[in-house]
Design an enzyme around this catalytic site. Structure first.
Site, mmCIF file in Angstrom:
data_model
loop_
_atom_site.group_PDB
_atom_site.id
_atom_site.type_symbol
_atom_site.label_atom_id
_atom_site.label_comp_id
_atom_site.label_asym_id
_atom_site.label_seq_id
_atom_site.Cartn_x
_atom_site.Cartn_y
_atom_site.Cartn_z
ATOM 1 N N LYS A 183 0.826 -1.203 0.000
ATOM 2 C CA LYS A 183 0.000 0.000 0.000
ATOM 3 C C LYS A 183 0.867 1.262 0.000
ATOM 4 C CE LYS A 183 -3.781 -2.440 0.058
ATOM 5 N NZ LYS A 183 -3.220 -3.774 -0.262
HETATM 6 C C1 LIG Z 1 -9.043 -3.718 -1.977
HETATM 7 C C2 LIG Z 1 -8.484 -4.370 -0.758
HETATM 8 N N1 LIG Z 1 -9.321 -4.722 0.216
HETATM 9 C C3 LIG Z 1 -8.878 -5.283 1.351
HETATM 10 C C4 LIG Z 1 -7.545 -5.516 1.552
HETATM 11 C C5 LIG Z 1 -7.137 -6.182 2.816
HETATM 12 O O1 LIG Z 1 -6.139 -5.531 3.489
HETATM 13 P P1 LIG Z 1 -5.114 -6.362 4.398
HETATM 14 O O2 LIG Z 1 -4.208 -7.103 3.491
HETATM 15 O O3 LIG Z 1 -4.427 -5.290 5.177
HETATM 16 O O4 LIG Z 1 -5.921 -7.264 5.259
HETATM 17 C C6 LIG Z 1 -6.630 -5.155 0.560
HETATM 18 C C7 LIG Z 1 -5.169 -5.324 0.703
HETATM 19 O O5 LIG Z 1 -4.570 -6.299 0.767
HETATM 20 C C8 LIG Z 1 -7.122 -4.596 -0.625
HETATM 21 O O6 LIG Z 1 -6.286 -4.256 -1.606
#
Ligand SMILES: Cc1ncc(COP(=O)(O)O)c(C=O)c1O
Length: 379
Positions: A183
Site C-alpha cells: 500500500k
Molecule cells: C481492496 C483491498 N481490500 C482489502 C484488503 C485487505 O487488506 P489487508 O491485506 O491489510 O488485510 C486489501 C489489501 O490487501 C485490498 O487491496
C-alpha cells in the site's frame, strides 16, 4: 541485465528503522503509546474523524460490518473485482455478498447497476477504490441515503485519494484502509477504520480485542465476542514514520503514472489494443498502474507475458481475478458469465511496477519490455 524491478517496494527511511529499534528496546512492544499516537496522526490527516488502528485492512471491514449491525440474513452489495478479503468479510459475519459488475473503464463497481441489486435484505454498500481511483462518492452516498443503507468503503488502496478535493476517509460513513506492504504507506501488516463518532470507536475497540472493556485498576467486562485484531506498537512506529511521507510518495506515484502514459503513447500501445487506466491526476493516489491485455489479439496467455517480462527483469502482478469464480464462491452459486466485465478484466489485468523509489527510466524499461512482448505475440 539490469536489476530486477519488482512491481512494488516499500520505502522505509533510516529514522523509522531507528524508531522501531527504540520501541523494541522500550519494554512495551504490543499496542500502547505508539498505536495511540498513530491513531491521532491518522485522525488529523482524516479531518479529525475517529480512527482506530488494527492489524489488517481485512478485520477493519469485518468490524465495520459488525458495527453496522450486518449479520445473518443480510445482503451487502460489493464488487467482484477486488482482493477477496472484500467479500470474505461479508461471509465472515454470516451475511451474503451481492456482486454488481464493474464499469470496465474505471474497473470499480458500476453504480448504474447498484439500485437493481438492492433488496429488502440489503443493509450495506461495500465499494472498492481499485488502484486508488475513487468510486463516485456523491452517487454512492446518495444511493445509500435513498435506500437507508450503511456504507463501508473498502478504501484499502485509497489513502491520499481525493473526492472533489476532500480526502477519502475524511467524510462518509465507515471507511477502511490497509497498511499492507504494497500500500501507499505501510505498517508491515495493518489497517485502520474511520468512524462517525466515539460510540462507534468504543465498539471498534471492543471488537478489536476480545470484547473487553476495562475499568479502574482491576475491572473487566465483556459485552461482545470480539477478535484479536490489535496493532502492535512496533508496527505503529513504522506507520508513524511513513505517514509524513505520504503526500510526497503519492506525488511521485502520480509523476511516474504520467510517465507511463507518455511512454505508452510514444510506443503506440493503443494500436496494440492495450487498455490503460483512466488518466486521473486529480483524485487518484495511483496505488497501482494496471493495464488490461488484449485477449482477443494475443496468442500467448497472460502468465506467459508475465514470464517474458520477468525474464527481462520486470516484475508484474495480478490484482485481481474475479472473486465470484473462486471455488468457494462457485460453491455458493456464482458462475462464469455472471459478471462479464469483471471476468474479462480479471483474466487480463496486469499490474506494472509503480512505487516511489522507481526511477524515470524504469518506466521506459517497463513500457519497452511490454510492448516488445505484445508486438511479438499479437495478431
Ligand atoms: C481492496 C483491498 N481490500 C482489502 C484488503 C485487505 O487488506 P489487508 O491485506 O491489510 O488485510 C486489501 C489489501 O490487501 C485490498 O487491496
Amino acid at each position: 541485465m539490469s536489476d530486477f524491478l519488482p512491481f512494488t517496494r516499500p520505502s522505509i527511511d533510516e529514522e523509522t528503522i531507528a524508531g522501531v529499534a527504540e520501541v523494541l528496546r522500550s519494554g512495551w512492544i504490543t499496542s500502547g503509546p505508539q498505536v495511540k499516537a498513530f491513531e491521532g496522526r491518522l485522525s488529523e490527516y482524516l479531518g479529525g474523524r475517529p480512527v482506530r488502528a488494527f492489524n489488517s485492512g481485512t478485520c477493519t471491514m469485518e468490524v465495520a460490518l459488525r458495527i453496522a449491525g450486518v449479520g445473518a440474513g443480510h445482503e451487502v452489495i460489493t464488487t467482484p473485482l477486488s482482493w477477496v478479503a472484500t467479500s470474505n468479510v461479508v461471509l465472515a459475519v454470516g451475511a451474503k455478498p451481492v456482486f454488481v459488475d464493474i464499469d470496465p473503464a474505471t474497473r470499480n463497481i458500476d453504480l448504474d447497476r447498484v439500485e437493481a441489486a438492492i433488496t429488502r435484505a440489503t443493509r450495506a454498500l461495500l465499494p472498492v477504490d481499485l488502484a486508488g481511483l475513487p468510486v463516485d462518492r456523491d452517487r454512492l452516498h446518495a444511493l445509500a441515503r435513498k435506500h437507508s443503507l450503511r456504507v463501508i468503503e473498502d478504501a484499502a488502496q485509497a489513502l491520499g485519494s481525493l473526492w472533489r478535493g476532500q480526502r477519502i476517509g475524511s467524510f462518509g460513513d465507515l471507511v477502511s484502509f490497509s497498511f499492507h506492504p504494497n500500500k501507499n504507506i505501510t505498517t508491515i501488516e495493518g489497517g485502520c477504520l474511520v468512524m462517525n463518532d466515539e460510540r462507534e470507536a468504543a465498539l471498534a475497540e471492543q471488537y478489536r480485542l476480545q470484547g473487553v472493556v476495562r475499568s479502574g485498576l482491576d475491572g473487566m467486562e465483556v459485552e461482545v465476542a470480539g477478535g484479536k485484531f490489535n496493532l502492535t506498537d512496533v508496527a505503529a512506529r513504522v506507520g508513524l514514520g511513513q505517514l509524513p511521507h505520504l503526500s510526497a510518495f503519492n506525488a511521485r506515484r502520480r509523476e511516474l503514472a504520467r510517465g507511463y502514459f507518455r511512454a505508452f503513447a510514444e510506443c503506440g500501445a493503443a494500436e496494440l489494443g492495450l487498455r490503460l487506466p483512466i488518466a486521473d491526476f486529480e483524485q487518484s493516489n495511483w496505488h497501482m498502474f494496471q493495464v488490461v491485455l488484449p485477449e482477443e489479439r494475443l496468442s500467448i496467455p497472460r502468465a506467459e507475458v508475465m514470464a517474458r517480462l520477468k525474464d527481462s527483469g520486470v516484475g508484474t502482478g495480478v490484482h485481481y481475478p474475479a472473486i465470484h469464480l473462486f471455488a468457494l464462491y462457485r460453491r455458493l452459486g456464482w458462475r462464469p458469465g455472471d459478471f462479464p466485465h469483471a471476468e474479462y478484466v480479471g483474466r487480463n489485468i496486469l499490474t506494472l511496477p509503480l512505487f516511489p523509489a522507481m526511477r524515470d527510466d524504469d518506466i521506459i524499461r517497463v513500457v519497452e519490455a511490454l510492448t516488445a512482448v505484445l508486438r511479438a505475440h499479437i495478431s
